[in-house]
Every structure is written in C-alpha cells, then in structure tokens.
Design an enzyme around this catalytic site. Structure first.
Site, short mmCIF file in Angstrom:
data_model
loop_
_atom_site.label_atom_id
_atom_site.label_comp_id
_atom_site.label_asym_id
_atom_site.label_seq_id
_atom_site.Cartn_x
_atom_site.Cartn_y
_atom_site.Cartn_z
N ASP A 48 0.92 -1.17 0.05
CA ASP A 48 -0.05 0.04 -0.07
C ASP A 48 0.98 1.02 -0.12
OD1 ASP A 48 -2.59 0.79 -0.27
OD2 ASP A 48 -2.56 1.65 1.90
N THR A 49 0.71 2.14 -0.76
CA THR A 49 1.30 3.52 -0.91
C THR A 49 0.58 4.64 -0.72
OG1 THR A 49 2.76 2.25 -2.55
CG2 THR A 49 2.90 4.47 -2.69
N PHE A 58 2.75 6.14 -13.56
CA PHE A 58 1.14 6.11 -13.26
C PHE A 58 0.80 7.04 -12.03
CE2 PHE A 58 0.85 3.26 -9.46
CZ PHE A 58 2.35 2.74 -9.65
N LYS A 97 13.29 5.39 -11.94
CA LYS A 97 12.37 5.32 -10.94
C LYS A 97 12.53 4.03 -10.15
CE LYS A 97 7.51 5.07 -9.84
NZ LYS A 97 6.20 4.78 -10.39
N HIS A 136 10.15 4.86 -3.69
CA HIS A 136 9.30 4.02 -2.40
C HIS A 136 9.34 2.50 -2.40
CE1 HIS A 136 7.04 5.43 -5.57
NE2 HIS A 136 5.78 4.93 -4.88
P1 IMP Z 1 -1.58 1.98 -3.98
O1 IMP Z 1 -1.63 1.89 -2.59
O2 IMP Z 1 -0.33 1.47 -4.42
O3 IMP Z 1 -2.80 1.26 -4.60
O4 IMP Z 1 -1.52 3.55 -4.42
C1 IMP Z 1 -2.45 4.60 -3.81
C2 IMP Z 1 -2.27 5.70 -4.68
O5 IMP Z 1 -1.02 6.20 -4.82
C3 IMP Z 1 -2.78 5.53 -6.04
O6 IMP Z 1 -3.68 6.67 -6.38
C4 IMP Z 1 -1.71 5.20 -7.09
O7 IMP Z 1 -1.94 5.75 -8.19
C5 IMP Z 1 -0.76 6.26 -6.22
N1 IMP Z 1 0.50 5.60 -6.45
C6 IMP Z 1 0.99 4.31 -5.80
N2 IMP Z 1 2.40 4.09 -6.18
C7 IMP Z 1 2.74 5.21 -7.16
C8 IMP Z 1 3.91 5.66 -7.81
O8 IMP Z 1 4.80 4.80 -7.85
N3 IMP Z 1 3.75 6.78 -8.39
C9 IMP Z 1 2.84 7.49 -8.49
N4 IMP Z 1 1.60 7.04 -7.89
C10 IMP Z 1 1.60 6.07 -7.04
#
Ligand code: IMP
Length: 193
Positions: free
Chosen positions: A68-69, A148, A171, A176
C-alpha cells in the site's frame, strides 16, 4: 519461488517483477482464480497492506504479499496519505487527484512530499512488514507520460524531472516501492524457512 502479489495493477506488477528478478515468479490474484476487488478499508498503509495480504492468503492458501502506497505532502499534514487513490473522487482518477493536489498547494511555498510504501508478506503462516520511501517535491504542473498515478507531479530529490519524465530504470532504482521491494528481496534471499 512462486508468490502471489495482491494487486490488479499491471504497472506495479512489472515494476516489482523487475526489482525482484527472475528467481521469483509473481502471480496475480486473477491468475489464482481470485477476481474482484481486494478489500483495503484501514486507515493506515500498514493496515491496508496486511488486510490485502490476509485476504489473498485466506482465499488462495498461497504465500503472498501486498503493498500500500501513499503520497504524503508536508504542507497538507501528510495528506492525501492512505487516501491517495481516492483523494478527489471515489474512483481511481489520477488526473483529478493531481488537479486537487495542485489546487491545495496553490501559493504554498513548502512543496516537499514523499511517497511511502508498506509491503506485508505472509510466508509459511507468518507476517512481515517492509517499508520504503522516496523524498522529493510537488511540481507546479504535471509533466511526463511514463509511470502512473501521481508520477507526473512528483520530482524526486536530486533530480529536475518528474517520475513520469525520468526513465523507468531510474524510478525503479530510487522509488519508495523499490526500497520496500529490495528489503523484501533481501529477506527472501536469506530466508531459511
Ligand atoms: P496503491 O496503494 O499502490 O494502490 O496506491 C495508492 C495511490 O497512490 C494510487 O492513487 C496510486 O496511483 C498512487 N501511487 C502508488 N504508487 C505510485 C507510484 O509509484 N507513482 C505514482 N503514484 C503512485
């Protein structure tokens, strides 16, 4: 080694596959017959990563990991953070998310931000967490067409271009997710079971 990566995001699967290398075969939940959304209803990155990994483990029985990001902006008190995907709308709309972020930073001097990733691994019935971050700042306007999500507005420290302008190899070397996945890879390589 075969692992299920709890994501339906092809971009992420590619990125993580490149970092982990050929020793690991990554399967998606769909490859294991698990279709539909994987729940992520917690209010922290750690909570969501664990919830997703536990869900996949429960429904496939296989070793797996989930990430999760969040994009954490200093001047916004860490927002959008765990709500990054749904910042502007209920759906995943990166353009709307970036537009709202730029609006909320209009006239704000401190544009520092970071991406933070948490990975939850479930291996042989035990749970492990790995974390990675990349610091940088939010540009004035979106730029670039690679990557993305928030990539077109994020300029990593030490660079003058956004993640969406930099080559994917750059990248993947500093991101991260790369840091968190590298920690996962180090752990898996030394894992004795
Ligand atoms: P998720 O937890 O990876 O689904 O990401 C949560 C949000 O952060 C989503 O809106 C993704 O588009 C954004 N996100 C996650 N990883 C990246 C990245 O590497 N670059 C840009 N946006 C990211």
């Amino acid at each position: 080694m075969e692992l299920v990566f709890a994501t339906n995001n092809r971009h992420k699967l590619e990125e993580v596959g490149q970092i982990l290398g050929a020793a690991y075969t990554l399967k998606t939940p769909a490859d294991c017959g698990l279709t539909g959304d994987i729940p992520e209803e917690q209010d922290t990155l750690e909570g969501n990563a664990l919830q997703k990994a536990r869900y996949v483990k429960l429904h496939t029985g296989l070793d797996c990991f989930a990430d999760d990001t969040g994009m954490e902006v200093t001047a916004l008190g860490g927002a959008p953070g765990v709500r990054s995907a749904r910042y502007a709308t209920d759906g995943h709309n990166p353009e709307a998310n970036m537009a709202l972020l730029l609006k909320n930073l209009d006239g704000v001097a401190d544009r520092t931000a970071r991406f933070r990733t948490v990975i939850a691994l479930i291996l042989d019935g035990k749970e492990y967490l790995f974390e990675g971050e990349v610091r940088g700042h939010i540009g004035e306007v979106p730029a670039g067409d690679k990557g993305f999500g928030y990539d077109p507005v994020f300029i990593p420290e030490g660079y003058n271009e956004t993640f969406a302008q930099l080559p994917p190899q750059v990248k993947n070397a500093i991101s991260h997710r790369a840091e968190a996945v590298n920690k996962l890879a180090v752990f898996l390589k030394s894992y004795k079971g």
